[in-house]
Design a protein around this motif. Sequence first.
Motif, PDB file in Angstrom:
ATOM      1  N   MET A 159      61.264   9.362 -39.393  1.00 51.70           N
ATOM      2  CA  MET A 159      61.977  10.527 -39.920  1.00 51.70           C
ATOM      3  C   MET A 159      61.055  11.752 -40.001  1.00 51.70           C
ATOM      4  O   MET A 159      61.486  12.877 -39.755  1.00 51.70           O
ATOM      5  CB  MET A 159      62.561  10.210 -41.297  1.00 51.70           C
ATOM      6  N   ASP A 160      59.800  11.525 -40.343  1.00 49.49           N
ATOM      7  CA  ASP A 160      58.841  12.649 -40.341  1.00 49.49           C
ATOM      8  C   ASP A 160      58.736  13.257 -38.943  1.00 49.49           C
ATOM      9  O   ASP A 160      58.737  14.482 -38.790  1.00 49.49           O
ATOM     10  CB  ASP A 160      57.457  12.167 -40.797  1.00 49.49           C
ATOM     11  N   TYR A 161      58.630  12.412 -37.941  1.00 48.32           N
ATOM     12  CA  TYR A 161      58.546  12.906 -36.571  1.00 48.32           C
ATOM     13  C   TYR A 161      59.830  13.614 -36.153  1.00 48.32           C
ATOM     14  O   TYR A 161      59.802  14.689 -35.544  1.00 48.32           O
ATOM     15  CB  TYR A 161      58.275  11.749 -35.603  1.00 48.32           C
ATOM     16  N   ALA A 162      60.971  13.009 -36.465  1.00 45.74           N
ATOM     17  CA  ALA A 162      62.256  13.553 -36.029  1.00 45.74           C
ATOM     18  C   ALA A 162      62.546  14.910 -36.665  1.00 45.74           C
ATOM     19  O   ALA A 162      63.205  15.759 -36.059  1.00 45.74           O
ATOM     20  CB  ALA A 162      63.378  12.575 -36.360  1.00 45.74           C
ATOM     21  N   HIS A 163      62.047  15.131 -37.868  1.00 48.64           N
ATOM     22  CA  HIS A 163      62.310  16.383 -38.573  1.00 48.64           C
ATOM     23  C   HIS A 163      61.147  17.368 -38.487  1.00 48.64           C
ATOM     24  O   HIS A 163      61.179  18.421 -39.124  1.00 48.64           O
ATOM     25  CB  HIS A 163      62.628  16.093 -40.048  1.00 48.64           C
ATOM     26  N   GLY A 164      60.144  17.057 -37.690  1.00 50.45           N
ATOM     27  CA  GLY A 164      58.973  17.923 -37.605  1.00 50.45           C
ATOM     28  C   GLY A 164      59.297  19.337 -37.175  1.00 50.45           C
ATOM     29  O   GLY A 164      58.678  20.296 -37.645  1.00 50.45           O
ATOM     30  N   PHE A 165      60.290  19.505 -36.289  1.00 53.04           N
ATOM     31  CA  PHE A 165      60.637  20.849 -35.827  1.00 53.04           C
ATOM     32  C   PHE A 165      61.171  21.697 -36.970  1.00 53.04           C
ATOM     33  O   PHE A 165      61.034  22.927 -36.953  1.00 53.04           O
ATOM     34  CB  PHE A 165      61.658  20.775 -34.686  1.00 53.04           C
ATOM     35  N   MET A 166      61.774  21.078 -37.979  1.00 49.75           N
ATOM     36  CA  MET A 166      62.279  21.832 -39.123  1.00 49.75           C
ATOM     37  C   MET A 166      61.122  22.402 -39.941  1.00 49.75           C
ATOM     38  O   MET A 166      61.195  23.542 -40.424  1.00 49.75           O
ATOM     39  CB  MET A 166      63.149  20.936 -40.005  1.00 49.75           C
ATOM     40  N   VAL A 167      60.072  21.632 -40.088  1.00 53.30           N
ATOM     41  CA  VAL A 167      58.887  22.110 -40.802  1.00 53.30           C
ATOM     42  C   VAL A 167      58.316  23.333 -40.082  1.00 53.30           C
ATOM     43  O   VAL A 167      57.993  24.353 -40.711  1.00 53.30           O
ATOM     44  CB  VAL A 167      57.822  20.997 -40.900  1.00 53.30           C
ATOM     45  N   SER A 168      58.205  23.243 -38.759  1.00 47.99           N
ATOM     46  CA  SER A 168      57.694  24.379 -37.989  1.00 47.99           C
ATOM     47  C   SER A 168      58.560  25.612 -38.194  1.00 47.99           C
ATOM     48  O   SER A 168      58.051  26.723 -38.367  1.00 47.99           O
ATOM     49  CB  SER A 168      57.652  24.029 -36.492  1.00 47.99           C
ATOM     50  N   GLN A 169      59.877  25.435 -38.189  1.00 49.03           N
ATOM     51  CA  GLN A 169      60.774  26.578 -38.322  1.00 49.03           C
ATOM     52  C   GLN A 169      60.680  27.216 -39.712  1.00 49.03           C
ATOM     53  O   GLN A 169      60.777  28.442 -39.842  1.00 49.03           O
ATOM     54  CB  GLN A 169      62.215  26.165 -38.025  1.00 49.03           C
ATOM     55  N   VAL A 170      60.485  26.416 -40.737  1.00 50.62           N
ATOM     56  CA  VAL A 170      60.281  26.973 -42.077  1.00 50.62           C
ATOM     57  C   VAL A 170      59.022  27.834 -42.085  1.00 50.62           C
ATOM     58  O   VAL A 170      59.013  28.970 -42.581  1.00 50.62           O
ATOM     59  CB  VAL A 170      60.181  25.851 -43.133  1.00 50.62           C
ATOM     60  N   LEU A 171      57.950  27.310 -41.525  1.00 52.47           N
ATOM     61  CA  LEU A 171      56.682  28.041 -41.459  1.00 52.47           C
ATOM     62  C   LEU A 171      56.825  29.324 -40.650  1.00 52.47           C
ATOM     63  O   LEU A 171      56.423  30.416 -41.086  1.00 52.47           O
ATOM     64  CB  LEU A 171      55.610  27.138 -40.857  1.00 52.47           C
ATOM     65  N   PHE A 172      57.413  29.218 -39.456  1.00 55.26           N
ATOM     66  CA  PHE A 172      57.562  30.390 -38.589  1.00 55.26           C
ATOM     67  C   PHE A 172      58.446  31.452 -39.236  1.00 55.26           C
ATOM     68  O   PHE A 172      58.138  32.647 -39.184  1.00 55.26           O
ATOM     69  CB  PHE A 172      58.169  29.981 -37.242  1.00 55.26           C
ATOM     70  N   THR A 173      59.556  31.026 -39.845  1.00 54.75           N
ATOM     71  CA  THR A 173      60.501  31.982 -40.422  1.00 54.75           C
ATOM     72  C   THR A 173      59.925  32.674 -41.643  1.00 54.75           C
ATOM     73  O   THR A 173      60.046  33.897 -41.801  1.00 54.75           O
ATOM     74  CB  THR A 173      61.816  31.264 -40.785  1.00 54.75           C
ATOM     75  N   ALA A 174      59.291  31.913 -42.517  1.00 53.94           N
ATOM     76  CA  ALA A 174      58.680  32.517 -43.703  1.00 53.94           C
ATOM     77  C   ALA A 174      57.625  33.536 -43.298  1.00 53.94           C
ATOM     78  O   ALA A 174      57.527  34.628 -43.884  1.00 53.94           O
ATOM     79  CB  ALA A 174      58.070  31.429 -44.585  1.00 53.94           C
ATOM     80  N   SER A 175      56.849  33.203 -42.282  1.00 57.10           N
ATOM     81  CA  SER A 175      55.821  34.128 -41.796  1.00 57.10           C
ATOM     82  C   SER A 175      56.458  35.372 -41.186  1.00 57.10           C
ATOM     83  O   SER A 175      56.055  36.507 -41.481  1.00 57.10           O
ATOM     84  CB  SER A 175      54.952  33.408 -40.760  1.00 57.10           C
ATOM     85  N   ASP A 176      57.472  35.185 -40.347  1.00 58.53           N
ATOM     86  CA  ASP A 176      58.109  36.304 -39.663  1.00 58.53           C
ATOM     87  C   ASP A 176      58.816  37.242 -40.642  1.00 58.53           C
ATOM     88  O   ASP A 176      58.814  38.467 -40.457  1.00 58.53           O
ATOM     89  CB  ASP A 176      59.101  35.776 -38.631  1.00 58.53           C
ATOM     90  N   LEU A 177      59.409  36.698 -41.697  1.00 55.45           N
ATOM     91  CA  LEU A 177      60.120  37.519 -42.677  1.00 55.45           C
ATOM     92  C   LEU A 177      59.181  38.311 -43.588  1.00 55.45           C
ATOM     93  O   LEU A 177      59.610  39.247 -44.261  1.00 55.45           O
ATOM     94  CB  LEU A 177      61.035  36.647 -43.538  1.00 55.45           C
ATOM     95  N   GLY A 178      57.912  37.906 -43.636  1.00 59.82           N
ATOM     96  CA  GLY A 178      56.976  38.566 -44.541  1.00 59.82           C
ATOM     97  C   GLY A 178      56.967  37.973 -45.935  1.00 59.82           C
ATOM     98  O   GLY A 178      56.582  38.640 -46.903  1.00 59.82           O
ATOM     99  N   LEU A 179      57.375  36.713 -46.051  1.00 55.72           N
ATOM    100  CA  LEU A 179      57.447  36.059 -47.361  1.00 55.72           C
ATOM    101  C   LEU A 179      56.095  36.033 -48.063  1.00 55.72           C
ATOM    102  O   LEU A 179      56.000  36.301 -49.269  1.00 55.72           O
ATOM    103  CB  LEU A 179      57.972  34.633 -47.183  1.00 55.72           C
ATOM    104  N   PHE A 180      55.052  35.756 -47.331  1.00 58.84           N
ATOM    105  CA  PHE A 180      53.741  35.596 -47.966  1.00 58.84           C
ATOM    106  C   PHE A 180      53.184  36.941 -48.430  1.00 58.84           C
ATOM    107  O   PHE A 180      52.526  37.013 -49.477  1.00 58.84           O
ATOM    108  CB  PHE A 180      52.793  34.872 -47.009  1.00 58.84           C
ATOM    109  N   GLU A 181      53.473  38.006 -47.701  1.00 63.74           N
ATOM    110  CA  GLU A 181      53.055  39.339 -48.135  1.00 63.74           C
ATOM    111  C   GLU A 181      53.822  39.752 -49.386  1.00 63.74           C
ATOM    112  O   GLU A 181      53.273  40.410 -50.287  1.00 63.74           O
ATOM    113  CB  GLU A 181      53.280  40.361 -47.020  1.00 63.74           C
ATOM    114  N   ALA A 182      55.093  39.360 -49.460  1.00 55.73           N
ATOM    115  CA  ALA A 182      55.897  39.684 -50.642  1.00 55.73           C
ATOM    116  C   ALA A 182      55.325  39.043 -51.896  1.00 55.73           C
ATOM    117  O   ALA A 182      55.378  39.620 -52.988  1.00 55.73           O
ATOM    118  CB  ALA A 182      57.344  39.246 -50.434  1.00 55.73           C
ATOM    119  N   LEU A 183      54.770  37.835 -51.741  1.00 54.88           N
ATOM    120  CA  LEU A 183      54.236  37.112 -52.896  1.00 54.88           C
ATOM    121  C   LEU A 183      52.773  37.451 -53.189  1.00 54.88           C
ATOM    122  O   LEU A 183      52.226  36.984 -54.193  1.00 54.88           O
ATOM    123  CB  LEU A 183      54.355  35.600 -52.662  1.00 54.88           C
TER     124      LEU A 183
END
Length: 351
Positions: free
Chosen positions: A18-42
């Motif tokens: 299940m970790d392997y099968a859902h790995g792409f979701m983890v990447s998308q969370v990371l990519f999206t948070a970065s692209d939206l500027g979430l870390f700069e906001a915090l």
Amino acid sequence: MADAAAGDPGDGDFRLLMDYAHGFMVSQVLFTASDLGLFEALAPGPLETAAVARALGSSPRGTRLLLDACAGLGLVRAEPGRGGGGPAFTLTRLSRLFLLVGSPLSQRSMLRYLAGTTARCWGELGGAVREGRSQYARAVGVATREPFVAIYRSSAERLLFMRALQDTWSVYGARVLTAFDLSGFRVICDVGGGSGALAAACARLHPTSSVSVFDTHDVIATARAHFRRPRGDPPIRFLGGDFFRSPLPRADLYILARVLHDWTDADAARLLGRIGRAGGRGSALLLVEAVLTPGGRGPARALLLSLTMLLQTRGRERTEAEFRAMAAAAGFTRFQRRPTGGDLEVMLARK
């Protein structure tokens, strides 16, 4: 009984699957948070969901779900909010060091590159396995056998790729350049050195050495236009040409950092042979690559990089024995290897 135990959702094999099968979701969370500027906001300090949503211009519901996912992955930390209406979120050490714009170790450009070109190519993995070749034609609409025609298919893509590699050297540069004592090399050339990030770090470590970057004319023009160096840094020279065709400069030490894995065995041997002839007697070669274990069956991250090379280039990752043999064939017979503590390793080969 054994079959029943194996069918338990708590079974380790099932959880790994299940970790392997859902790995792409983890990447998308990371990519999206970065692209939206979430870390700069915090970055200024803990914020509740409503304040983060306002800063991002995003929906409160979607923002809260993204924040919770980031907290679950260790990208941000949740703590009690002031008003009692929900948690406040703040950066972790990981996000402050590697995900925040302006951090000297920021990997934001590398994430943007992986989220774009690399992710699109990985969507064509089946085609690459069936055909045994790059999938740029399907992934980005560029049909060519020359990998860097596709990688540098626009000025914006070339700049992003160069910035992504600069991110890599922000983490690995000092480790790579101090794995061996390079102080005795008076003339050093980083072949395929891109923006000059690794060469600049080398010049700072060895200010009495002459350090240059050899790369294509377009890459050199981009480096000069977009990668400004701090005032007072030791100078580095930029030399333009095609390392398969143009005369290579004479040097005591040639650096090939994440270059050979882009090319077939024949092309890699041809490049090493040209370097061996250009350097002359007593020259040396510093190779920086992911290195496969004997037999080529690990480590897992290097094997994934090999698939990336299939998808995006003409090359692959290699074992130490393969690097040693290629270097020896080019005249570099004295070979040493040292780890960096990460995915890349350093090999010094001398004549």
